[in-house]
Design a protein around this motif. Structure first.
Motif, PDB file in Angstrom:
ATOM      1  N   LEU A 170      -2.065   1.079 -27.428  1.00  0.00           N
ATOM      2  CA  LEU A 170      -1.553   2.178 -26.605  1.00  0.00           C
ATOM      3  C   LEU A 170      -0.131   2.536 -27.005  1.00  0.00           C
ATOM      4  O   LEU A 170       0.217   3.719 -27.157  1.00  0.00           O
ATOM      5  N   LEU A 171       0.707   1.524 -27.176  1.00  0.00           N
ATOM      6  CA  LEU A 171       2.101   1.778 -27.545  1.00  0.00           C
ATOM      7  C   LEU A 171       2.215   2.437 -28.922  1.00  0.00           C
ATOM      8  O   LEU A 171       3.015   3.362 -29.112  1.00  0.00           O
ATOM      9  N   THR A 172       1.419   1.978 -29.875  1.00  0.00           N
ATOM     10  CA  THR A 172       1.499   2.569 -31.209  1.00  0.00           C
ATOM     11  C   THR A 172       0.939   3.991 -31.222  1.00  0.00           C
ATOM     12  O   THR A 172       1.456   4.859 -31.925  1.00  0.00           O
ATOM     13  N   ALA A 173      -0.100   4.239 -30.422  1.00  0.00           N
ATOM     14  CA  ALA A 173      -0.628   5.603 -30.321  1.00  0.00           C
ATOM     15  C   ALA A 173       0.404   6.538 -29.694  1.00  0.00           C
ATOM     16  O   ALA A 173       0.564   7.689 -30.121  1.00  0.00           O
ATOM     17  N   LEU A 174       1.118   6.030 -28.691  1.00  0.00           N
ATOM     18  CA  LEU A 174       2.187   6.808 -28.065  1.00  0.00           C
ATOM     19  C   LEU A 174       3.306   7.063 -29.071  1.00  0.00           C
ATOM     20  O   LEU A 174       3.780   8.207 -29.231  1.00  0.00           O
ATOM     21  N   ARG A 175       3.705   6.010 -29.754  1.00  0.00           N
ATOM     22  CA  ARG A 175       4.774   6.122 -30.752  1.00  0.00           C
ATOM     23  C   ARG A 175       4.430   7.131 -31.843  1.00  0.00           C
ATOM     24  O   ARG A 175       5.256   7.939 -32.260  1.00  0.00           O
TER      25      ARG A 175
END
Length: 204
Positions: A170-175
């Motif tokens: 989730l964090l990498t997709a957001l980033r």
């Protein structure tokens, strides 16, 4: 996108999931991480520093356990002091316009408790409505919460690895701006969306 993760857990030594989630965020490239209780053990929030952090980031995530249908008290202290009129809201308060925000929470109860007719009588997102309305006031884009239910049994039930992969994904997709923000806003939780982005661990 530059995400900022705020951890708020007053007893991290007792946590089986918040600590590992925070560590996974810390080890993910491009994610800024701040432990609020470690940074401000006497609750003396450095307002100017926190406002600079907000200006410098595009997404603000609050990682915390659910305490009394909300967050630990330092989050409220942070909100009260940092989200000032003229900075975060009001006629001339446009510093946070368009930024993304959501809660990443650990819940002691099972998912079935967080629905109408369940033990808590409402969906988790409804219980976190004060965060959503705060985001609306600050002209931010609020996303559904990412939730770990039955958090105290995550290790015993061998679920932690999957939770960490979903969280990091989730964090990498957001980033990387791969997250469908419209779908993330409309959902009750980010869990299914996060699972679809589940990462191969970037941590050793």
């Amino acid at each position: 996108m530059k995400p900022l993760v705020y951890l708020a857990h007053p007893r991290l030594d007792r946590s089986e999931i918040s600590g590992p989630l925070f560590e996974a965020a810390r080890q993910t490239e491009g994610i800024t991480c701040v432990d609020l209780y470690a940074t401000y053990p006497t609750f003396e929030i450095d307002v100017a520093r926190e406002q600079r952090r907000l200006v410098d980031h595009d997404a603000i995530v609050f990682l915390h356990p659910i305490y009394w249908y909300s967050a630990p008290s330092i989050v409220r202290e942070w909100q009260d002091l940092v989200l000032e009129y003229g900075f975060a809201y009001g006629k001339h308060g446009h510093a946070l316009d368009g930024k993304v925000t959501f809660n990443a929470v650990s819940c002691g109860a099972l998912e079935t408790s967080y629905r109408p007719g369940g033990g808590n009588g409402a969906h988790l997102r409804d219980l976190l409505m004060p965060f959503e309305k705060t985001a609306d006031l600050c002209r931010m884009r609020y996303l559904a919460p990412f939730a770990i239910y039955g958090a105290g049994r995550a290790v015993e039930e061998d679920r932690r690895k999957g939770h960490l992969a979903a969280w990091q994904g989730l964090l990498t997709a957001l980033r990387d701006e791969r997250l469908d923000l419209r779908a993330a806003h409309a959902a009750l939780t980010l869990n299914d969306i996060a699972a679809s982005h589940a990462a191969k661990p970037e941590t050793a």
